[in-house]
Scaffold this motif. Structure first.
Motif, mmCIF file in Angstrom:
data_model
loop_
_atom_site.group_PDB
_atom_site.id
_atom_site.type_symbol
_atom_site.label_atom_id
_atom_site.label_comp_id
_atom_site.label_asym_id
_atom_site.label_seq_id
_atom_site.Cartn_x
_atom_site.Cartn_y
_atom_site.Cartn_z
ATOM 1 N N ILE A 15 0.815 -1.219 0.000
ATOM 2 C CA ILE A 15 0.000 0.000 0.000
ATOM 3 C C ILE A 15 0.849 1.269 0.000
ATOM 4 O O ILE A 15 0.334 2.353 -0.218
ATOM 5 C CB ILE A 15 -1.034 0.019 1.153
ATOM 6 C CG1 ILE A 15 -0.356 -0.031 2.519
ATOM 7 C CG2 ILE A 15 -2.027 -1.120 1.000
ATOM 8 C CD1 ILE A 15 -1.330 0.222 3.671
ATOM 9 N N THR A 16 2.130 1.130 0.275
ATOM 10 C CA THR A 16 3.006 2.304 0.209
ATOM 11 C C THR A 16 4.451 1.852 0.040
ATOM 12 O O THR A 16 4.799 0.724 0.414
ATOM 13 C CB THR A 16 2.888 3.165 1.495
ATOM 14 O OG1 THR A 16 3.745 4.305 1.366
ATOM 15 C CG2 THR A 16 3.294 2.406 2.749
ATOM 16 N N TYR A 17 5.279 2.737 -0.500
ATOM 17 C CA TYR A 17 6.725 2.459 -0.529
ATOM 18 C C TYR A 17 7.452 3.303 0.514
ATOM 19 O O TYR A 17 8.660 3.193 0.663
ATOM 20 C CB TYR A 17 7.292 2.701 -1.931
ATOM 21 C CG TYR A 17 6.837 1.636 -2.898
ATOM 22 C CD1 TYR A 17 7.289 0.328 -2.766
ATOM 23 C CD2 TYR A 17 5.921 1.912 -3.905
ATOM 24 C CE1 TYR A 17 6.847 -0.679 -3.608
ATOM 25 C CE2 TYR A 17 5.481 0.916 -4.754
ATOM 26 C CZ TYR A 17 5.945 -0.379 -4.600
ATOM 27 O OH TYR A 17 5.503 -1.373 -5.432
ATOM 28 N N GLN A 18 6.691 4.152 1.197
ATOM 29 C CA GLN A 18 7.302 4.960 2.255
ATOM 30 C C GLN A 18 7.708 4.043 3.408
ATOM 31 O O GLN A 18 6.971 3.108 3.755
ATOM 32 C CB GLN A 18 6.276 5.988 2.750
ATOM 33 C CG GLN A 18 6.821 6.957 3.763
ATOM 34 C CD GLN A 18 5.756 7.951 4.225
ATOM 35 O OE1 GLN A 18 4.642 7.999 3.694
ATOM 36 N NE2 GLN A 18 6.098 8.734 5.218
ATOM 37 N N CYS A 19 8.859 4.302 3.987
ATOM 38 C CA CYS A 19 9.288 3.488 5.124
ATOM 39 C C CYS A 19 10.141 4.329 6.069
ATOM 40 O O CYS A 19 10.886 5.211 5.627
ATOM 41 C CB CYS A 19 10.063 2.258 4.669
ATOM 42 S SG CYS A 19 10.336 1.119 6.046
ATOM 43 N N ASN A 20 10.007 4.052 7.358
ATOM 44 C CA ASN A 20 10.793 4.789 8.354
ATOM 45 C C ASN A 20 12.114 4.084 8.677
ATOM 46 O O ASN A 20 12.849 4.511 9.540
ATOM 47 C CB ASN A 20 9.977 4.980 9.637
ATOM 48 C CG ASN A 20 9.533 3.654 10.224
ATOM 49 O OD1 ASN A 20 9.489 2.639 9.536
ATOM 50 N ND2 ASN A 20 9.201 3.648 11.490
ATOM 51 N N SER A 56 12.990 -1.890 -2.509
ATOM 52 C CA SER A 56 13.835 -0.718 -2.797
ATOM 53 C C SER A 56 13.408 0.518 -2.003
ATOM 54 O O SER A 56 13.680 1.642 -2.422
ATOM 55 C CB SER A 56 13.835 -0.392 -4.305
ATOM 56 O OG SER A 56 14.359 -1.458 -5.056
ATOM 57 N N SER A 57 12.729 0.314 -0.878
ATOM 58 C CA SER A 57 12.301 1.472 -0.081
ATOM 59 C C SER A 57 13.495 2.210 0.512
ATOM 60 O O SER A 57 13.402 3.394 0.832
ATOM 61 C CB SER A 57 11.366 1.028 1.052
ATOM 62 O OG SER A 57 10.118 0.689 0.514
#
Ligand code: SF4
Ligand code: SF4
Length: 295
Positions: free
Chosen positions: A61-66, A75-76
Motif C-alpha cells: 500500500i506504500t513504498y514509504q518506510c521509516n 527498494s524502499s
C-alpha cells in the motif's frame, strides 16, 4: 470474533544443530536441481517451475518506510519514495473480487511500512467487506514495528486483523537475501529462463501495487524503480500466469537465485548492501529521473 495476534515474527522452518549437515546436503542438492530446472531447454521440456497462486495476494500500500534496510526487496531504502496505493484501487480490487467471485485464502498488507499510509483505516474498512462475505479469509498486516509513530498505529488496529510484527530495531538485516544481486549479471544464469519465477509467487501469490498487478509484490517494486508501470491494470483472470512480467522482474531479482526457501541457518549472513551492475545503473537512472517523475 476473529483473533488479533500481535506476535513477533519467527522463522517457523529451522533445523536443530545435529541435523545441520544433512540439511546442508539436502539444500545443496535442491540448489543444483533449481539451476538445472530453470535452464531454457529443461523449462521448455518440463514447463515452468513455479506458478502464481491465484488465491493469495500481497498488497503493497506504500513504498514509504521509516527504516532504510540493506537489501530491501521493495527498494524502499535504495530508492526512497512516498508513493502510496490509492484507496480507490483497493475499492476496485474489492469490487472486482466480488464480481469475479474470487476467494482469497490470505490477503497480506505490506509496503514499505503499511502503517504510514495516511488512509490505512479506510483501506482496512474496504478489505473488511471481503471478510464479511468469507469469514475465513485471513487478512494480515506486516509491519516493521519500528518507532513510536508505527507502534501508535499498531495499537489502534482492529481485532479482526492479524498483525505480523517483525520488530526490527535497525537497518542491518543479516537474514535478508541479496535482492540486488541480479541473476542477469551472473554467468551462472546466462542460459536461465527467468519466466520460471520462484516459490514466492506460489507461496505469497499475486502482488497489487501502485503500478498495478504483478506475479508477486516484489516484481511490482522492481517495476517502480524501472519506471515502467507495466502491471496489469485490473485484477487478472485466474489463468493469467503473468510470465511476461516475470521474464523482466525475475532476471533482476536476487530471490530467483535460490528459487525456494532456504532457512537462515543455512545461508551466509549479509551485513551490508550488495548491488550488482544492473542495479547500480537502475538506481542511478531512477535517481536522475526522480524529480521529473515527482517522487
Ligand atoms: S522495514 Fe521493510 S520496507 Fe522498510 S526498508 Fe526495511 S525491509 Fe524495506
Ligand atoms: S524471483 Fe523475485 S520477482 Fe520473480 S517471482 Fe520470485 S520474488 Fe517475484
Amino acid at each position: 470474533m476473529f483473533s488479533n495476534k500481535k506476535e513477533p515474527f519467527k522463522y517457523s522452518q529451522d533445523y536443530p544443530k545435529k541435523w545441520l549437515h544433512i540439511a546442508k546436503f539436502w539444500f545443496n542438492l535442491k540448489a543444483l536441481w533449481r539451476w538445472v530446472r530453470v535452464q531454457r531447454p529443461i523449462s521448455k521440456l518440463m514447463g515452468y517451475q513455479y506458478r502464481v497462486a491465484n488465491d493469495l495476494i500481497e498488497i503493497d500500500i506504500t513504498y514509504q518506510c521509516n527504516l532504510k534496510c540493506n537489501n530491501c526487496n521493495r527498494s524502499s531504502a535504495q530508492a526512497p519514495d512516498n508513493r502510496h496505493l490509492k484507496l480507490s484501487d483497493i475499492s476496485q480490487f474489492v469490487e472486482d473480487s466480488l464480481n469475479q467471485k474470487r476467494y482469497w485464502r490470505k490477503i497480506r498488507i505490506l509496503g514499505g511500512e503499511p502503517t504510514l499510509h495516511p488512509q490505512l483505516h479506510e483501506i482496512l474498512d474496504e478489505l473488511y467487506k471481503l471478510k464479511q462475505v468469507h469469514s475465513d479469509i485471513s487478512i494480515q498486516l506486516v509491519t516493521n514495528g519500528y518507532g513510536r509513530r508505527v507502534n501508535k498505529v499498531i495499537g489502534e488496529l482492529p481485532d479482526w486483523l492479524y498483525v505480523e510484527n517483525s520488530s526490527k530495531i535497525d537497518s542491518v538485516q543479516p537474514e535478508f537475501g541479496p535482492f540486488n544481486l541480479a541473476p542477469v549479471d551472473s554467468w551462472y544464469h546466462k542460459f536461465s529462463d527467468f519466466s520460471n519465477g520462484c516459490d514466492i509467487a506460489k507461496t505469497c501469490g499475486i502482488g497489487l501495487t501502485p503500478q498495478g498487478y504483478f506475479p508477486c509484490a516484489v516484481a511490482g517494486g522492481i517495476d517502480r524503480v524501472l519506471n515502467k508501470n507495466s502491471g496489469r491494470q485490473s485484477l487478472p483472470d485466474s489463468d493469467d500466469e503473468m510470465r511476461d512480467l516475470m521474464k523482466i522482474a525475475c532476471g533482476l531479482c536476487g530471490r530467483f537465485r535460490d528459487g525456494h526457501y532456504v532457512p537462515p541457518k543455512l545461508r551466509a549472513k549479509i551485513l551490508e548492501q550488495r548491488t550488482s551492475d544492473s542495479w547500480i545503473k537502475i538506481y542511478q537512472e531512477w535517481d536522475s529521473n526522480k524529480d521529473r517523475n515527482g517522487h
